[in-house]
Design an enzyme around this catalytic site. Sequence first.
Site, short mmCIF file in Angstrom:
data_model
loop_
_atom_site.label_atom_id
_atom_site.label_comp_id
_atom_site.label_asym_id
_atom_site.label_seq_id
_atom_site.Cartn_x
_atom_site.Cartn_y
_atom_site.Cartn_z
N ASN A 1 -1.57 2.25 3.77
CA ASN A 1 -2.29 3.20 3.03
C ASN A 1 -3.46 3.94 3.97
O ASN A 1 -3.44 3.25 4.92
CB ASN A 1 -3.25 2.43 1.99
CG ASN A 1 -3.68 3.26 0.88
OD1 ASN A 1 -2.95 4.27 0.45
ND2 ASN A 1 -5.09 3.05 0.72
N ILE B 1 7.61 8.08 -6.64
CA ILE B 1 7.19 7.90 -8.22
C ILE B 1 6.76 9.14 -8.67
O ILE B 1 6.65 9.52 -9.87
CB ILE B 1 6.31 6.84 -8.48
CG1 ILE B 1 5.10 7.08 -7.96
CG2 ILE B 1 6.82 5.43 -7.92
CD1 ILE B 1 3.73 6.16 -8.51
N GLY C 1 -3.58 3.12 -8.06
CA GLY C 1 -3.49 2.54 -9.51
C GLY C 1 -2.06 2.28 -9.53
O GLY C 1 -1.49 0.76 -9.84
N TYR D 1 7.44 13.06 -9.91
CA TYR D 1 8.72 13.85 -10.67
C TYR D 1 8.46 15.03 -10.61
O TYR D 1 9.24 15.90 -11.23
CB TYR D 1 8.92 13.02 -11.96
CG TYR D 1 7.77 12.92 -12.86
CD1 TYR D 1 7.25 14.22 -13.58
CD2 TYR D 1 7.31 11.85 -13.13
CE1 TYR D 1 6.30 13.74 -14.54
CE2 TYR D 1 6.14 11.58 -13.98
CZ TYR D 1 5.58 12.73 -14.71
OH TYR D 1 4.69 12.67 -15.58
N SER E 1 5.21 12.73 -23.04
CA SER E 1 5.27 11.67 -23.95
C SER E 1 5.65 11.84 -25.25
O SER E 1 6.45 11.29 -26.07
CB SER E 1 4.14 10.90 -23.87
OG SER E 1 4.05 10.38 -22.65
N LYS F 1 -7.54 4.93 -17.46
CA LYS F 1 -6.61 3.73 -17.35
C LYS F 1 -7.53 2.28 -17.21
O LYS F 1 -7.04 1.54 -17.65
CB LYS F 1 -5.34 4.03 -16.36
CG LYS F 1 -4.21 4.74 -16.64
CD LYS F 1 -3.20 4.62 -15.68
CE LYS F 1 -2.10 5.42 -16.17
NZ LYS F 1 -0.79 5.27 -15.11
N GLY G 1 0.91 3.75 0.04
CA GLY G 1 -0.04 3.93 -1.02
C GLY G 1 -0.68 2.57 -1.58
O GLY G 1 -0.03 1.58 -1.61
P1 NAP Z 1 -4.53 6.86 -7.30
O1 NAP Z 1 -4.88 5.67 -7.92
O2 NAP Z 1 -5.59 8.18 -7.23
O3 NAP Z 1 -4.12 6.64 -5.87
C1 NAP Z 1 -3.70 7.67 -4.97
C2 NAP Z 1 -3.00 7.14 -3.82
O4 NAP Z 1 -2.74 8.39 -2.88
C3 NAP Z 1 -3.85 6.36 -2.84
O5 NAP Z 1 -2.97 5.26 -2.07
C4 NAP Z 1 -4.35 7.23 -1.80
O6 NAP Z 1 -4.90 6.85 -0.55
C5 NAP Z 1 -3.32 8.00 -1.72
N1 NAP Z 1 -3.56 9.65 -1.24
C6 NAP Z 1 -3.92 10.52 -1.93
N2 NAP Z 1 -4.44 11.61 -1.20
C7 NAP Z 1 -4.08 11.52 -0.17
C8 NAP Z 1 -4.06 12.01 1.30
N3 NAP Z 1 -4.46 13.24 1.32
N4 NAP Z 1 -3.63 11.49 2.39
C9 NAP Z 1 -3.09 10.02 2.28
N5 NAP Z 1 -3.38 9.38 1.08
C10 NAP Z 1 -3.73 10.08 -0.06
O7 NAP Z 1 -3.32 7.51 -8.11
P2 NAP Z 1 -2.22 6.76 -8.92
O8 NAP Z 1 -2.44 6.64 -10.31
O9 NAP Z 1 -1.75 5.48 -8.08
O10 NAP Z 1 -0.95 7.81 -9.03
C11 NAP Z 1 -0.48 8.14 -7.78
C12 NAP Z 1 0.84 9.00 -7.79
O11 NAP Z 1 1.80 8.41 -8.91
C13 NAP Z 1 0.40 10.69 -8.63
O12 NAP Z 1 1.37 11.43 -8.09
C14 NAP Z 1 1.08 10.15 -9.98
O13 NAP Z 1 1.38 11.28 -10.61
C15 NAP Z 1 2.30 9.51 -9.94
N6 NAP Z 1 2.59 8.38 -10.73
C16 NAP Z 1 3.65 8.46 -11.24
C17 NAP Z 1 4.19 7.95 -12.36
C18 NAP Z 1 5.61 7.74 -13.01
O14 NAP Z 1 5.77 7.29 -14.31
N7 NAP Z 1 6.59 8.23 -12.40
C19 NAP Z 1 3.35 6.67 -12.89
C20 NAP Z 1 1.94 6.77 -12.54
C21 NAP Z 1 1.51 7.37 -11.47
P3 NAP Z 1 -6.46 6.25 -0.58
O15 NAP Z 1 -6.60 4.79 -1.01
O16 NAP Z 1 -6.63 6.25 1.12
O17 NAP Z 1 -7.34 7.16 -1.12
#
Ligand code: NAP
Length: 280
Positions: free
Chosen positions: A151, A220, A130, A222, A17, A66, A127
Amino acid sequence: MKEMYAVIGDPIGHSMSPLIHNDAFHNLGIEGYYHAFRVSEDSLEQAIEGMKALQFKGFNVTVPHKVDVMKYLDSLDESATLAGAVNTVVNKNGKWVGYNTDGIGFYRSIENRLSKPLEEVKAVIIGAGGASRGIYATLAKRGIGEIDLVNRTIERAITLKEQCPFPISGKIMSLEEFESEQSRYDVVIQTTSIGMSPNVLEQPVSLKGKVDHQSIVADIIYNPLKTAFLKEAERLGAIAINGVGMFVHQAAESFYIWTNEHPDVERMTQIVYEKLKGAT
Ligand code: NAP
């Protein structure tokens, strides 16, 4: 004197950022400076008070703050309420106002690739964390045709759907149920952390039978730029989109909230690709 901006999170060392925001300030001739600060969970309140005392103009918020940041803000924009989280804060006459630009950032990253009106689009989001929540609410608010939610923890997906104030049709499935689902999707959105570096061979579900050459498959993540999920999407002939677009568009939306100016998104994208290629 330069206006101060920041991103707070922990860890924060690899944040891109500062690079893109400082370049945008320079490019647009705006007197601003953006810095990344590592802020631990127990010093979040102090950090926010400190930035207010120093009259920071705004800041971004990333993992793990967040949600917790919301209790230290003066008000929330609808985007933050819908997402249940804040990634952007602006100082409006001494009051902190929280926004969430992840959902709109994602939408901006795919809108030009859609081959039909949003009202006719059948999507699935893998998923229910957040990021999924912000994307789901944004697409629902914009009137997308249908969204299925998949999910590992099914209750989390049910809660996400129930708490969205924009009713939208679509099923809720476990990862296993999705594998045997017969639907074909216009848009598939992968929002879990599965497939992130270093676990680059993993993917949450298979796309077999779910997409064709007109489908958009967005992951999402990268890092890596092309996840195993996106590689499968390409093998199946779908249009693959990585998380760089969402990242730069959420940043561009934050920049606009702070400055009322639109940064050059192409330029931001180039900077991010250069940085990520150098890192791999
Ligand atoms: P989060 O709130 O922790 O959610 C994680 C998600 O992944 C949940 O649905 C979780 O399922 C699932 N998950 C994690 N480990 C798993 C596993 N071993 N098996 C099955 N499901 C699993 O995380 P978040 O903030 O949403 O972020 C998720 C991803 O998005 C990250 O990789 C982050 O880097 C990326 N992201 C990218 C951007 C961008 O600008 N490109 C922005 C934000 C986030 P459960 O509910 O069952 O735990």
